[in-house]
Design an enzyme around this catalytic site. Structure first.
Site, PDB file in Angstrom:
ATOM      1  N   GLU A 127       0.830  -1.213   0.000  1.00  0.00           N
ATOM      2  CA  GLU A 127       0.000   0.000   0.000  1.00  0.00           C
ATOM      3  C   GLU A 127       0.858   1.255   0.000  1.00  0.00           C
ATOM      4  O   GLU A 127       1.811   1.371   0.773  1.00  0.00           O
ATOM      5  CB  GLU A 127      -0.896  -0.003   1.231  1.00  0.00           C
ATOM      6  CG  GLU A 127      -2.295   0.465   0.950  1.00  0.00           C
ATOM      7  CD  GLU A 127      -3.053  -0.491   0.047  1.00  0.00           C
ATOM      8  OE1 GLU A 127      -3.247  -0.133  -1.139  1.00  0.00           O
ATOM      9  OE2 GLU A 127      -3.446  -1.563   0.493  1.00  0.00           O
ATOM     10  N   ASP A 140       3.146   2.122  -4.795  1.00  0.00           N
ATOM     11  CA  ASP A 140       3.134   2.186  -6.264  1.00  0.00           C
ATOM     12  C   ASP A 140       3.675   3.512  -6.780  1.00  0.00           C
ATOM     13  O   ASP A 140       4.492   3.551  -7.706  1.00  0.00           O
ATOM     14  CB  ASP A 140       1.745   1.898  -6.838  1.00  0.00           C
ATOM     15  CG  ASP A 140       0.644   2.795  -6.325  1.00  0.00           C
ATOM     16  OD1 ASP A 140       0.841   3.474  -5.283  1.00  0.00           O
ATOM     17  OD2 ASP A 140      -0.434   2.824  -6.950  1.00  0.00           O
ATOM     18  N   GLY A 183     -15.799   4.786  -3.430  1.00  0.00           N
ATOM     19  CA  GLY A 183     -15.194   5.339  -2.233  1.00  0.00           C
ATOM     20  C   GLY A 183     -14.808   4.314  -1.194  1.00  0.00           C
ATOM     21  O   GLY A 183     -14.498   4.660  -0.060  1.00  0.00           O
ATOM     22  N   SER A 242     -12.870   3.553  -9.805  1.00  0.00           N
ATOM     23  CA  SER A 242     -12.431   4.412 -10.906  1.00  0.00           C
ATOM     24  C   SER A 242     -11.616   3.626 -11.931  1.00  0.00           C
ATOM     25  O   SER A 242     -11.830   3.757 -13.141  1.00  0.00           O
ATOM     26  CB  SER A 242     -11.610   5.580 -10.363  1.00  0.00           C
ATOM     27  OG  SER A 242     -10.505   5.122  -9.607  1.00  0.00           O
ATOM     28  N   ASP A 264      -3.743   0.219  -9.590  1.00  0.00           N
ATOM     29  CA  ASP A 264      -5.161  -0.098  -9.744  1.00  0.00           C
ATOM     30  C   ASP A 264      -5.491  -0.522 -11.164  1.00  0.00           C
ATOM     31  O   ASP A 264      -6.168  -1.531 -11.395  1.00  0.00           O
ATOM     32  CB  ASP A 264      -6.020   1.107  -9.349  1.00  0.00           C
ATOM     33  CG  ASP A 264      -5.852   1.482  -7.892  1.00  0.00           C
ATOM     34  OD1 ASP A 264      -5.258   0.694  -7.131  1.00  0.00           O
ATOM     35  OD2 ASP A 264      -6.317   2.573  -7.511  1.00  0.00           O
ATOM     36  N   TYR A 321      -4.442  11.869   0.921  1.00  0.00           N
ATOM     37  CA  TYR A 321      -3.641  11.033   0.021  1.00  0.00           C
ATOM     38  C   TYR A 321      -2.502  11.859  -0.579  1.00  0.00           C
ATOM     39  O   TYR A 321      -1.344  11.429  -0.602  1.00  0.00           O
ATOM     40  CB  TYR A 321      -4.544  10.481  -1.087  1.00  0.00           C
ATOM     41  CG  TYR A 321      -3.903   9.457  -1.987  1.00  0.00           C
ATOM     42  CD1 TYR A 321      -4.121   8.097  -1.788  1.00  0.00           C
ATOM     43  CD2 TYR A 321      -3.089   9.834  -3.050  1.00  0.00           C
ATOM     44  CE1 TYR A 321      -3.547   7.144  -2.616  1.00  0.00           C
ATOM     45  CE2 TYR A 321      -2.511   8.906  -3.878  1.00  0.00           C
ATOM     46  CZ  TYR A 321      -2.751   7.557  -3.669  1.00  0.00           C
ATOM     47  OH  TYR A 321      -2.172   6.624  -4.491  1.00  0.00           O
TER      48      TYR A 321
END
Length: 388
Positions: free
Chosen positions: A34, A37, A125, A131, A175, A227
């Protein structure tokens, strides 16, 4: 898989006539890795059996018409007006893909417009990458309809470019890669620097293990400041350390690094560095011992996100703690954090116990009732058949 018949009827009702085809992009769960990337690091996600589905038909003019069954109205524009600025709302995702395809070699001045309708059962969310599911479905649809001949790795970069520039979310490429490169009962071991990808068997069915997702229903958005601030801290840490990216820092370097950074920046850096090592350790254990052996690594990943990266919430912490206490092999927040979902590896015979325990704990704490469901690793995005 989402039934295509209702989407076809929705398309026909808005645009007249049938779509020329349907393309599905799956959401993803990140097993481990996590916030690594965008630091050129290592990740281990897999595509899940929740999809965005696009119905598409080319037009004879340059008009683009878009609709989705979760927002009223039709968005209309033309290929001549597509650009990185001025796009907002849900249509920024498919239109961002159109613009980004132009950035990756498609000559938009010589292509026809299209009608497109979208549906999705990927929770928005929740950290399951709704997305990227949309971007992958639309990218695959246009790649085929426009006969662009782009490979899946390029389409992943297209989706990331759309997300970064058009949507304004500073995400990495994980993703989109998971959504496009996934395989049944496998994870995608992705090097986000080289973009080398390897399919790693998970062996969940053989081990009698399910992946349980706890959606805390605390919504987050990658375009929000939390983020972005974490990414900024990582970039600052790399700059101070004199390395291109945090990928170039190893666990053995951390004692020296501690003396060069303030406490907050050091902890952000330490999470990324140790998380990269946990990805490597997870892949090794999966290959040699199977999924039953990786629980401690998932737990350590959550602790690092909670304490060093500080992206957890009381709901996420409660879900992980209770899942472990009721029989989960390991549990951690998945996705960008600040809300969203926890994943837990749970023996099949403990799923009901874990589910009931988490629901009861949330009720006792006065939290919103969570959504709890299992997911399966599935194949990546592509054209799908018509289904009732």
């Amino acid at each position: 898989m989402i039934a295509t018949a209702p989407l076809s009827e929705f398309f026909e009702g808005l645009f007249g006539g049938e779509p020329s085809g349907f393309w599905a992009g799956p959401g993803r769960v990140n097993l481990i890795g996590e916030h690594t990337d965008y630091n050129d690091g290592l990740v281990l996600p897999f595509a899940i059996d929740r999809w965005a589905v696009a119905a598409l038909r080319l037009r004879s003019d340059r008009t683009i018409r878009l609709a989705t069954d979760y927002v009223d109205g039709v968005v209309e524009t033309t290929l001549d007006r597509i650009g990185p600025a001025g796009l907002s709302g849900w249509s920024a995702y498919p239109l961002g893909v159109v613009w980004a395809l132009g950035e990756h070699g498609a000559d938009l001045t010589d292509l026809p417009g299209f009608d497109l309708a979208l549906t999705s059962d990927v929770p928005v969310g929740a950290g399951l990458s709704s997305s990227a599911a949309i971007e992958s479905a639309v990218g695959m649809a246009l790649n085929e309809a426009w006969q662009l001949g782009l490979d899946r790795q390029t389409l992943a970069r297209v989706g990331q470019r759309a997300e970064n520039v058009v949507v304004g979310a500073p995400t990495g490429i994980m993703d989109q890669s998971a959504s496009l490169l996934g395989a049944p009962d496998c994870a995608v071991f992705l090097d986000c620097r080289s973009l080398d990808a390897e399919v790693v068997p998970l062996g969940l069915d053989a081990a009698g293990i399910e992946v349980l997702v706890v959606d805390t229903r605390v919504s987050h958005a990658h375009a929000d400041g939390g983020y972005a601030s974490r990414r900024t801290a990582c970039e600052a840490g790399a700059r101070i350390l004199g390395v291109p990216m945090l990928r170039d820092v190893t666990v053995a370097d951390l004692d020296r690094v501690r003396t060069l950074l303030d406490d907050v920046t050091f902890r952000r850096v330490r999470h990324v560095v140790t998380e990269n090592q946990r990805v490597l350790d997870t892949v090794r254990l999966l290959r040699h011992e199977g999924p039953s052996a990786i629980g401690a690594l998932l737990d350590a990943s959550h602790a690092s996100m909670r304490d060093d990266f500080e992206i957890s919430t009381p709901e996420l912490d409660l879900a992980t703690d209770v899942a472990r206490a009721h029989g989960a092999i390991g549990a951690r927040v998945t996705g960008g954090g600040f809300g969203g979902c926890v994943i837990a590896l749970v023996p099949v015979d403990a799923v009901a116990t874990v589910t009931d325990g988490v629901r009861e704990a949330f009720a006792s704490a006065g939290f919103t009732e969570p959504g709890i469901f299992n997911v399966r690793p599935v194949a990546g995005a592509g054209r799908i058949e018509v289904t009732p």
